[in-house]
Write a protein that holds these residues in place. Structure first.
Motif, PDB file in Angstrom:
ATOM      1  N   ALA A  87       0.839  -1.200   0.000  1.00 55.17           N
ATOM      2  CA  ALA A  87       0.000   0.000   0.000  1.00 55.17           C
ATOM      3  C   ALA A  87       0.874   1.250   0.000  1.00 55.17           C
ATOM      4  CB  ALA A  87      -0.916   0.001   1.218  1.00 55.17           C
ATOM      5  N   LEU A  88       0.398   2.301  -0.664  1.00 56.93           N
ATOM      6  CA  LEU A  88       1.139   3.555  -0.746  1.00 56.93           C
ATOM      7  C   LEU A  88       1.198   4.214   0.625  1.00 56.93           C
ATOM      8  CD1 LEU A  88       2.531   5.653  -2.557  1.00 56.93           C
ATOM      9  CD2 LEU A  88       0.277   6.676  -2.924  1.00 56.93           C
ATOM     10  N   ALA A  89       2.399   4.544   1.067  1.00 62.36           N
ATOM     11  CA  ALA A  89       2.584   5.137   2.399  1.00 62.36           C
ATOM     12  C   ALA A  89       3.026   6.586   2.337  1.00 62.36           C
ATOM     13  CB  ALA A  89       3.615   4.324   3.187  1.00 62.36           C
ATOM     14  N   LEU A  90       3.839   6.938   1.342  1.00 65.04           N
ATOM     15  CA  LEU A  90       4.434   8.275   1.319  1.00 65.04           C
ATOM     16  C   LEU A  90       4.717   8.689  -0.116  1.00 65.04           C
ATOM     17  CD1 LEU A  90       7.294   9.546   3.611  1.00 65.04           C
ATOM     18  CD2 LEU A  90       7.586   9.654   1.140  1.00 65.04           C
ATOM     19  N   VAL A  91       4.492   9.961  -0.393  1.00 62.70           N
ATOM     20  CA  VAL A  91       4.826  10.539  -1.694  1.00 62.70           C
ATOM     21  C   VAL A  91       5.564  11.853  -1.459  1.00 62.70           C
ATOM     22  CG1 VAL A  91       3.975  11.405  -3.897  1.00 62.70           C
ATOM     23  CG2 VAL A  91       2.752   9.549  -2.754  1.00 62.70           C
ATOM     24  N   ASP A  92       6.746  11.995  -2.051  1.00 65.60           N
ATOM     25  CA  ASP A  92       7.455  13.275  -2.005  1.00 65.60           C
ATOM     26  C   ASP A  92       8.053  13.539  -3.380  1.00 65.60           C
ATOM     27  OD1 ASP A  92       9.692  11.671  -2.197  1.00 65.60           O
ATOM     28  OD2 ASP A  92      10.426  12.061  -0.178  1.00 65.60           O
ATOM     29  N   GLU A  93       8.940  14.525  -3.475  1.00 73.72           N
ATOM     30  CA  GLU A  93       9.494  14.912  -4.772  1.00 73.72           C
ATOM     31  C   GLU A  93      10.327  13.810  -5.417  1.00 73.72           C
ATOM     32  OE1 GLU A  93       9.385  16.674  -2.083  1.00 73.72           O
ATOM     33  OE2 GLU A  93       9.018  18.796  -2.462  1.00 73.72           O
ATOM     34  N   GLN A  94      10.761  12.826  -4.623  1.00 75.18           N
ATOM     35  CA  GLN A  94      11.557  11.738  -5.182  1.00 75.18           C
ATOM     36  C   GLN A  94      10.720  10.530  -5.589  1.00 75.18           C
ATOM     37  OE1 GLN A  94      15.052  10.629  -3.077  1.00 75.18           O
ATOM     38  NE2 GLN A  94      15.898  12.686  -3.032  1.00 75.18           N
ATOM     39  N   GLY A  95       9.424  10.572  -5.338  1.00 74.57           N
ATOM     40  CA  GLY A  95       8.576   9.472  -5.768  1.00 74.57           C
ATOM     41  C   GLY A  95       7.728   8.888  -4.655  1.00 74.57           C
ATOM     42  N   GLU A  96       7.374   7.631  -4.806  1.00 70.05           N
ATOM     43  CA  GLU A  96       6.473   6.958  -3.878  1.00 70.05           C
ATOM     44  C   GLU A  96       7.209   5.874  -3.087  1.00 70.05           C
ATOM     45  OE1 GLU A  96       3.425   5.326  -6.350  1.00 70.05           O
ATOM     46  OE2 GLU A  96       2.508   7.265  -6.803  1.00 70.05           O
ATOM     47  N   LEU A  97       6.709   5.624  -1.874  1.00 68.26           N
ATOM     48  CA  LEU A  97       7.220   4.540  -1.040  1.00 68.26           C
ATOM     49  C   LEU A  97       6.040   3.780  -0.450  1.00 68.26           C
ATOM     50  CD1 LEU A  97      10.110   6.283   0.967  1.00 68.26           C
ATOM     51  CD2 LEU A  97      10.363   4.619  -0.892  1.00 68.26           C
ATOM     52  N   THR A  98       6.156   2.456  -0.399  1.00 68.34           N
ATOM     53  CA  THR A  98       5.138   1.635   0.244  1.00 68.34           C
ATOM     54  C   THR A  98       5.465   1.495   1.722  1.00 68.34           C
ATOM     55  OG1 THR A  98       6.315  -0.453  -0.133  1.00 68.34           O
ATOM     56  CG2 THR A  98       4.853   0.333  -1.898  1.00 68.34           C
ATOM     57  N   PHE A  99       4.510   0.934   2.480  1.00 73.94           N
ATOM     58  CA  PHE A  99       4.757   0.712   3.906  1.00 73.94           C
ATOM     59  C   PHE A  99       5.892  -0.278   4.113  1.00 73.94           C
ATOM     60  CE2 PHE A  99       0.405   2.409   4.422  1.00 73.94           C
ATOM     61  CZ  PHE A  99       0.679   3.341   5.407  1.00 73.94           C
ATOM     62  N   SER A 100       5.968  -1.290   3.257  1.00 71.36           N
ATOM     63  CA  SER A 100       7.053  -2.261   3.377  1.00 71.36           C
ATOM     64  C   SER A 100       8.401  -1.602   3.144  1.00 71.36           C
ATOM     65  CB  SER A 100       6.847  -3.391   2.364  1.00 71.36           C
ATOM     66  OG  SER A 100       7.916  -4.322   2.426  1.00 71.36           O
ATOM     67  N   GLN A 101       8.481  -0.722   2.155  1.00 72.68           N
ATOM     68  CA  GLN A 101       9.732  -0.017   1.889  1.00 72.68           C
ATOM     69  C   GLN A 101      10.120   0.891   3.052  1.00 72.68           C
ATOM     70  OE1 GLN A 101       8.410   1.685  -1.874  1.00 72.68           O
ATOM     71  NE2 GLN A 101       9.915   0.458  -3.000  1.00 72.68           N
ATOM     72  N   LEU A 102       9.144   1.591   3.616  1.00 72.10           N
ATOM     73  CA  LEU A 102       9.424   2.461   4.761  1.00 72.10           C
ATOM     74  C   LEU A 102       9.981   1.654   5.928  1.00 72.10           C
ATOM     75  CD1 LEU A 102       6.572   5.115   5.170  1.00 72.10           C
ATOM     76  CD2 LEU A 102       8.954   5.477   4.535  1.00 72.10           C
ATOM     77  N   ASP A 103       9.368   0.511   6.184  1.00 72.81           N
ATOM     78  CA  ASP A 103       9.792  -0.323   7.301  1.00 72.81           C
ATOM     79  C   ASP A 103      11.222  -0.818   7.087  1.00 72.81           C
ATOM     80  OD1 ASP A 103       9.512  -1.774   9.714  1.00 72.81           O
ATOM     81  OD2 ASP A 103       8.957  -3.579   8.603  1.00 72.81           O
ATOM     82  N   ARG A 104      11.527  -1.296   5.887  1.00 67.98           N
ATOM     83  CA  ARG A 104      12.863  -1.823   5.602  1.00 67.98           C
ATOM     84  C   ARG A 104      13.915  -0.715   5.611  1.00 67.98           C
ATOM     85  NH1 ARG A 104      10.302  -4.363   1.266  1.00 67.98           N
ATOM     86  NH2 ARG A 104      11.650  -3.220  -0.189  1.00 67.98           N
ATOM     87  N   ARG A 105      13.557   0.466   5.097  1.00 71.68           N
ATOM     88  CA  ARG A 105      14.506   1.581   5.097  1.00 71.68           C
ATOM     89  C   ARG A 105      14.888   1.979   6.525  1.00 71.68           C
ATOM     90  NH1 ARG A 105      14.467   5.208   0.547  1.00 71.68           N
ATOM     91  NH2 ARG A 105      14.468   6.976   1.987  1.00 71.68           N
ATOM     92  N   SER A 106      13.898   2.018   7.405  1.00 71.55           N
ATOM     93  CA  SER A 106      14.196   2.391   8.794  1.00 71.55           C
ATOM     94  C   SER A 106      14.979   1.292   9.502  1.00 71.55           C
ATOM     95  CB  SER A 106      12.906   2.714   9.550  1.00 71.55           C
ATOM     96  OG  SER A 106      12.044   1.601   9.623  1.00 71.55           O
ATOM     97  N   ASN A 107      14.784   0.035   9.107  1.00 74.92           N
ATOM     98  CA  ASN A 107      15.615  -1.044   9.653  1.00 74.92           C
ATOM     99  C   ASN A 107      17.084  -0.809   9.316  1.00 74.92           C
ATOM    100  OD1 ASN A 107      13.537  -2.532  10.783  1.00 74.92           O
ATOM    101  ND2 ASN A 107      13.293  -3.886   9.041  1.00 74.92           N
ATOM    102  N   ALA A 108      17.333  -0.486   8.044  1.00 74.03           N
ATOM    103  CA  ALA A 108      18.712  -0.266   7.594  1.00 74.03           C
ATOM    104  C   ALA A 108      19.335   0.927   8.312  1.00 74.03           C
ATOM    105  CB  ALA A 108      18.736  -0.058   6.083  1.00 74.03           C
ATOM    106  N   LEU A 109      18.571   2.012   8.432  1.00 73.70           N
ATOM    107  CA  LEU A 109      19.104   3.208   9.089  1.00 73.70           C
ATOM    108  C   LEU A 109      19.347   2.949  10.566  1.00 73.70           C
ATOM    109  CD1 LEU A 109      19.951   6.120   8.953  1.00 73.70           C
ATOM    110  CD2 LEU A 109      17.553   6.805   9.179  1.00 73.70           C
ATOM    111  N   ALA A 110      18.425   2.236  11.218  1.00 73.61           N
ATOM    112  CA  ALA A 110      18.605   1.907  12.632  1.00 73.61           C
ATOM    113  C   ALA A 110      19.860   1.060  12.834  1.00 73.61           C
ATOM    114  CB  ALA A 110      17.375   1.162  13.153  1.00 73.61           C
ATOM    115  N   ARG A 111      20.065   0.095  11.951  1.00 69.18           N
ATOM    116  CA  ARG A 111      21.241  -0.765  12.058  1.00 69.18           C
ATOM    117  C   ARG A 111      22.530   0.052  11.848  1.00 69.18           C
ATOM    118  NH1 ARG A 111      21.222  -6.109  11.823  1.00 69.18           N
ATOM    119  NH2 ARG A 111      19.098  -6.126  10.956  1.00 69.18           N
TER     120      ARG A 111
END
Length: 242
Positions: A84-108
């Motif tokens: 499902a679509l979670a976020l849209v900004d000037e760089q494009g769209e992100l799904t909830f799964s992408q948001l979750d995985r991105r924050s995992n990588a940043l947290a690590r």
């Protein structure tokens, strides 16, 4: 079950207490049940809890408790509607799964750099994906995230940074000149970058940390991180309010 048990005790002989004591305990338990009910109703209205499938509601409450309301909500949605679509900004769209995985990588990546339970991470950003990444990753490592006002002057920001004990700073490239006045020794990470080619090699970007780090799940923090909001500052320099 709790209410029924209390009712049963109320019908039995009382020992070691008074009727008033019992009434106070009953009212305390009822208040707690009422608070839980209101919390579940909030999650239900936002689509995070399906009352027709109780197990999903229990799972949602556990995730919110373990990871905090912000990261927990992203994780709930990533499990229920990953595409499902979670976020849209000037760089494009992100799904909830992408948001979750991105924050995992940043947290690590942040944990590898010594940021974790009890750390304070300041953010000076506009509204975009990197801000959301930082908010979710900070709570996943148990850090406190200080949301700084983009309208502050350099002196105000420096005073807030020192008083709140910021251990690392995330900022958009447009604020580089302002944050150059910050004390040395505070690690800095670039969030939004207008021109990747012109970015100083001395400052790592959140994009680099995320792309260079595994996005697998991270350990549950001893205590979920929190946000620190700044007061309006009408009587002086704004102060942090958890």
């Amino acid at each position: 079950t709790e209410i029924y048990t209390l009712s049963l005790h109320a019908a039995l002989p009382i020992s070691g207490g008074t009727v008033v004591d019992l009434s106070l305990r009953v009212m305390e338990r009822l208040s707690r049940v009422s608070e839980i009910t209101r919390s579940i109703n909030v999650l239900r209205r936002r689509g995070l809890v399906d009352l027709l499938r109780p197990h999903t509601g229990i799972q949602a409450l556990m995730l919110a408790k373990q990871w905090g309301p912000f990261a927990g909500s992203v994780m709930i949605s990533a499990r229920r509607t990953p595409r499902a679509l979670a976020l849209v900004d000037e760089q494009g769209e992100l799904t909830f799964s992408q948001l979750d995985r991105r924050s995992n990588a940043l947290a690590r990546a942040w944990r590898e750099r010594g940021l974790g339970q009890g750390s304070v991470i300041g953010v000076l950003c506009r509204n975009h994906r990197w801000l959301v990444d930082a908010m979710s990753a900070a709570t996943k490592v148990g850090a406190r995230l200080l949301l700084m006002n983009t309208g502050f002057a350099g002196a105000q920001l420096t005073e807030v940074l020192e008083r709140e004990g910021v251990d690392a700073l995330v900022h958009d490239e447009e604020f580089s000149e302002i944050v150059d006045s910050f004390p040395e020794g505070v690690p800095r990470y670039l969030a939004w970058v207008d021109d990747v080619q012109s970015t100083s090699a001395d400052l790592p970007t959140l994009a680099e940390l995320i792309s260079d780090t595994s996005d697998h799940g991270v350990p549950v923090p001893a205590e979920a991180g929190r946000f620190i909001l700044l007061t309006s500052g009408t009587t002086g320099t704004p102060k942090g309010a958890p």
